[in-house]
Write a protein that holds these residues in place. Sequence first.
Motif, PDB file in Angstrom:
ATOM      1  N   LEU A 119       0.903  -1.216  -0.066  1.00 22.29           N
ATOM      2  CA  LEU A 119       0.113  -0.020  -0.038  1.00 22.29           C
ATOM      3  C   LEU A 119       0.892   1.306   0.237  1.00 22.29           C
ATOM      4  N   ASP A 120       0.185   2.352  -0.528  1.00 28.32           N
ATOM      5  CA  ASP A 120       0.891   3.645  -0.222  1.00 28.32           C
ATOM      6  C   ASP A 120       1.096   3.978   1.201  1.00 28.32           C
ATOM      7  N   TRP A 121       2.103   4.640   1.401  1.00 30.13           N
ATOM      8  CA  TRP A 121       2.310   4.762   2.818  1.00 30.13           C
ATOM      9  C   TRP A 121       0.867   5.766   3.779  1.00 30.13           C
ATOM     10  N   MET A 122       0.318   6.329   2.989  1.00 30.97           N
ATOM     11  CA  MET A 122      -0.635   6.797   3.664  1.00 30.97           C
ATOM     12  C   MET A 122      -1.704   6.034   4.165  1.00 30.97           C
ATOM     13  N   ASP A 123      -1.881   4.887   3.424  1.00 30.73           N
ATOM     14  CA  ASP A 123      -3.117   4.040   3.372  1.00 30.73           C
ATOM     15  C   ASP A 123      -2.658   2.833   4.200  1.00 30.73           C
ATOM     16  N   VAL A 124      -1.157   2.674   4.823  1.00 33.57           N
ATOM     17  CA  VAL A 124      -0.864   1.619   5.805  1.00 33.57           C
ATOM     18  C   VAL A 124      -1.328   2.075   7.165  1.00 33.57           C
ATOM     19  N   PRO A 125      -2.329   1.017   7.697  1.00 30.56           N
ATOM     20  CA  PRO A 125      -2.933   1.445   8.887  1.00 30.56           C
ATOM     21  C   PRO A 125      -1.902   1.434  10.047  1.00 30.56           C
ATOM     22  N   LEU A 126      -2.107   2.195  10.898  1.00 33.69           N
ATOM     23  CA  LEU A 126      -1.404   2.402  12.137  1.00 33.69           C
ATOM     24  C   LEU A 126      -1.678   1.096  13.064  1.00 33.69           C
ATOM     25  N   GLU A 127      -0.549   0.588  13.762  1.00 35.27           N
ATOM     26  CA  GLU A 127      -0.557  -0.360  14.459  1.00 35.27           C
ATOM     27  C   GLU A 127       0.611  -0.255  15.825  1.00 35.27           C
ATOM     28  N   ILE A 128      -0.222   0.110  16.903  1.00 37.40           N
ATOM     29  CA  ILE A 128       0.554   0.360  18.012  1.00 37.40           C
ATOM     30  C   ILE A 128       0.885  -0.909  18.783  1.00 37.40           C
ATOM     31  N   LYS A 161       7.977   3.767   7.893  1.00 35.03           N
ATOM     32  CA  LYS A 161       7.759   4.983   8.396  1.00 35.03           C
ATOM     33  C   LYS A 161       8.969   5.516   9.487  1.00 35.03           C
ATOM     34  N   ASN A 162       9.779   4.561   9.629  1.00 37.66           N
ATOM     35  CA  ASN A 162      11.071   5.110  10.375  1.00 37.66           C
ATOM     36  C   ASN A 162      12.323   5.687   9.423  1.00 37.66           C
ATOM     37  N   MET A 163      11.997   5.668   8.434  1.00 39.61           N
ATOM     38  CA  MET A 163      12.975   6.333   7.229  1.00 39.61           C
ATOM     39  C   MET A 163      12.762   7.798   7.926  1.00 39.61           C
ATOM     40  N   PRO A 164      13.854   8.457   8.117  1.00 37.05           N
ATOM     41  CA  PRO A 164      13.680   9.887   8.374  1.00 37.05           C
ATOM     42  C   PRO A 164      12.679  10.802   7.443  1.00 37.05           C
ATOM     43  N   VAL A 165      13.327  10.472   6.145  1.00 38.82           N
ATOM     44  CA  VAL A 165      12.415  11.351   5.323  1.00 38.82           C
ATOM     45  C   VAL A 165      10.771  10.929   5.383  1.00 38.82           C
ATOM     46  N   LEU A 166      10.501   9.757   5.697  1.00 39.85           N
ATOM     47  CA  LEU A 166       8.845   9.619   5.852  1.00 39.85           C
ATOM     48  C   LEU A 166       8.516   9.678   7.351  1.00 39.85           C
ATOM     49  N   ARG A 167       9.424   9.806   8.146  1.00 33.38           N
ATOM     50  CA  ARG A 167       9.113  10.368   9.547  1.00 33.38           C
ATOM     51  C   ARG A 167       8.544  11.845   9.690  1.00 33.38           C
ATOM     52  N   ALA A 168       9.676  12.554   8.937  1.00 33.35           N
ATOM     53  CA  ALA A 168       9.145  14.015   8.524  1.00 33.35           C
ATOM     54  C   ALA A 168       8.057  14.076   7.745  1.00 33.35           C
ATOM     55  N   GLU A 169       7.639  13.402   6.855  1.00 36.68           N
ATOM     56  CA  GLU A 169       6.569  13.353   6.067  1.00 36.68           C
ATOM     57  C   GLU A 169       5.364  13.363   6.879  1.00 36.68           C
ATOM     58  N   LEU A 170       5.250  12.626   7.818  1.00 36.53           N
ATOM     59  CA  LEU A 170       4.019  12.681   8.718  1.00 36.53           C
ATOM     60  C   LEU A 170       3.692  13.761   9.098  1.00 36.53           C
ATOM     61  N   LEU A 171       4.453  14.799   9.225  1.00 39.13           N
ATOM     62  CA  LEU A 171       4.212  16.169   9.963  1.00 39.13           C
ATOM     63  C   LEU A 171       4.207  17.140   8.813  1.00 39.13           C
ATOM     64  N   GLU A 198      -7.536  12.110  13.940  1.00 33.94           N
ATOM     65  CA  GLU A 198      -7.122  11.517  15.033  1.00 33.94           C
ATOM     66  C   GLU A 198      -6.008  10.425  14.541  1.00 33.94           C
ATOM     67  N   LYS A 199      -6.393   9.722  13.584  1.00 31.02           N
ATOM     68  CA  LYS A 199      -5.452   8.779  13.009  1.00 31.02           C
ATOM     69  C   LYS A 199      -3.997   9.291  12.463  1.00 31.02           C
ATOM     70  N   VAL A 200      -3.981  10.586  11.870  1.00 31.37           N
ATOM     71  CA  VAL A 200      -3.043  11.075  11.646  1.00 31.37           C
ATOM     72  C   VAL A 200      -2.126  11.599  13.020  1.00 31.37           C
ATOM     73  N   LEU A 201      -3.067  12.201  13.728  1.00 26.74           N
ATOM     74  CA  LEU A 201      -2.095  12.579  15.139  1.00 26.74           C
ATOM     75  C   LEU A 201      -1.623  11.373  15.793  1.00 26.74           C
ATOM     76  N   LYS A 202      -2.309  10.286  15.801  1.00 22.39           N
ATOM     77  CA  LYS A 202      -1.655   8.890  16.549  1.00 22.39           C
ATOM     78  C   LYS A 202      -0.325   8.511  15.810  1.00 22.39           C
ATOM     79  N   GLU A 203      -0.381   8.592  14.554  1.00 21.92           N
ATOM     80  CA  GLU A 203       0.746   8.192  13.722  1.00 21.92           C
ATOM     81  C   GLU A 203       1.803   9.044  14.063  1.00 21.92           C
ATOM     82  N   ILE A 204       1.623  10.232  14.058  1.00 21.99           N
ATOM     83  CA  ILE A 204       2.743  11.210  14.414  1.00 21.99           C
ATOM     84  C   ILE A 204       3.177  10.753  15.710  1.00 21.99           C
ATOM     85  N   TRP A 205       2.359  10.668  16.848  1.00 20.80           N
ATOM     86  CA  TRP A 205       2.779  10.351  18.168  1.00 20.80           C
ATOM     87  C   TRP A 205       3.906   8.996  18.418  1.00 20.80           C
ATOM     88  N   TYR A 206       3.366   8.140  17.331  1.00 21.26           N
ATOM     89  CA  TYR A 206       3.974   6.871  17.641  1.00 21.26           C
ATOM     90  C   TYR A 206       5.283   6.754  16.912  1.00 21.26           C
TER      91      TYR A 206
END
Length: 538
Positions: free
Chosen positions: A20-29, A112-122, A148-156
Motif C-alpha cells: 500500500l501507499d504509505w498514507m494507506d498503511v494502517p497504524l498498529e501500536i 515510517k522510520n525512514m527519516p524522510v518519511l517520519r518527517a513526511e508525517l508532519l 485522530e488517525k494522523v495524530l496517533k501516527e505522528i505520536w507513535y
Amino acid sequence: MATPKPDVLYRNISHHPPELDWMDVPLEIKPGRYCYAADPSALEAVGMPNARSWNPTDEDWKLPENWKETFLEGMKDRLERFRSFKVFMDICVRCGACADKCHFFIGSGDPKNMPVLRAELLRSVYRGEMTKAGQILGRMAGGRELNEKVLKEIWYYYYQCTECRRCSVYCPYGIDQAEITIIGRELLNLLGLQLDWIGKPVANCNRLGNHLGLPPHTFKDNIDFLCDDIEEATGIKPEPTFNKKGADILFITPSGDVFAEPGIFTCMGYLVLFHYLQEEYGLDITWSTYASEGGNFGFFTSHEMMKKLNAKMYHEAERLGVKWILGGECGHMWRVLHQYMDTMNGPPEFLDVPVSPITGTRFDHAASTKMIHIVEFVADLIKHKKLPIDKTRNDHLKVTFHDSCNPSRGMGFLEEPRYVLNNICNNFYEMPEGTIKEQTFCCGAGSGLNPGENEELRMMGGLPRANAVKFVRDRKGVNTLANVCAIDRATLSASMDYWVPDVTVCGVHELLANALILPGEDRQTDLRGEPLPGKEDE
C-alpha cells in the motif's frame, strides 16, 4: 509481552516495501515499541497542558475538544518563530539519501522510520492544512488533513526518533530531522501526549534538581557510599565538598552516574581524579546537591522547558560564586550547551572563561558558556603530563569507543576521548568506518526512550551499534565498550547484554581511574572489584 530472542527479532526484520501507499498503511501500536503515557501529576507540576490519564492502546485518547485547532495553531506559531522548521517543511525533495541511515529503520524495517518519511508525517499535515497546493490538490500535492488517525501516527513515530541527527549528516540539503522531531513533540505536548519517562524526570528536575527526584541529602549520601567503595579498592577515601561557596569550579554530571550501574563506576572515576588533583595541586572542585542533574530532559519536551532546566546550573554557579563549570560525561546536556545556550540563557558574564589552574590552558571555545567537558579537561592534563598513569592496569581490557551522538555530531568531540583512551589503555580498537565519529550510530534509546516497556524497540534501535561492536569483538577480541554519555551507559548495557553479551559498557573516566596512580594507594583491584592484571593471586 516478552521481547523476542535476538535471533527471532533479527529474522523478523524485513526491508521490503509495503504493497500500500504509505498514507494507506494502517497504524498498529505494537507492544514493546511504545512508552507509557505520562502521569498527569508530573505534567501538572510543571504547568504542562491537558494533564490526564490515558493509554496509547485505547481508542479514545481523551483529547481536548479543540485539539486540532491547538495543534495547528501551535504549528503556525513555530513556523513563524523557527526559520529552520519552515525551511525543513519546504525543501525536502524526497531523494532518499537519509532513508537507510536511521537505526530504527535498519532495526525494524518499518518505512515510517525512514527519516524522510517520519518527517513526511508532519510535513503532509503542513501541506494539507497550510499550503494552497495542499488545500486544493490534497493527496496529489502530498497533503492530508489532520485527524485522530494522523495524530496517533505522528505520536507513535516521533517517539521512535532519538534525535541523534545521523540522517542530517547525509542529507544534501542539511535537513535536521531532530529539529523536526523536537517541534513535533512540542505540538504533541500541547495536547498532553507526553511520555512518563520524560514527564516525570522533567518534573523531578524542576522540583529537586535531578531526574530521579532524590533530595539533597540522598544525593550526598550516594556519593559518600561511592567514596567508601573507592577506599575499599584503593585504600584512599576521597572527601568531596558539596555546595561550597567560593570553590574554584562547580562540577555537574548526570545523576545517573551517581545512582545506577554502570554509571556509578564512572562517578567513582571522577572522585578519584578530583581527589588526586586536590591533593597534588590544590584544585578546589565542589558538587551541588541542588543542581544535581546535568542531563536536560527539557530537551525532549519543549524549547521553553529546555531553557528553564539549563538555567539551573548557572543559577547555582552564581549562588556559589565559582569561577567556571566543569561538566561530566553526558549527551544531551552538552548539545543544549553547545547549540542552544547563548540564544536561550545568554552568556553568564558572572563566570570566567575556563582556564585550567594546573596547566594554564585557556579554553576559548567556552568563552560564552563558561563550561567545559571533563574529557577535554583531562586530555589537557595528560598532554601536559600532569597525571601519573599506569596503562598496564587496563591490559585485561580490549576497548572500543562509542561516539555518543550529541558530543560527536553535536559538539565535534571526536579526538579528545580517543586521546585519553590511547593514553590509559594499551588495547584500543576502532569500530568500522561509517559507524564512528560523525557517522556514529545511536545507542538506540536516547531522547527519553529508555524505559523498560519499549524494550523491543530499544533492541531494534540498538542493533546497528551492536553489530559494529560485534565486528571488533569477533576480529580483535574487544570486551569493553567505552563512551562519554550516561544514557549510553544505561542503554548500551542492555543492548550489549542482548546482542553481544560478552562486552561490558563503561565510561572513559572509570578506565582513567583504574590507570591513575594515587600516592599512598594500596590497590589490588579495579573500581569494580576485579583483580588488576598481575594481581589475580594476591
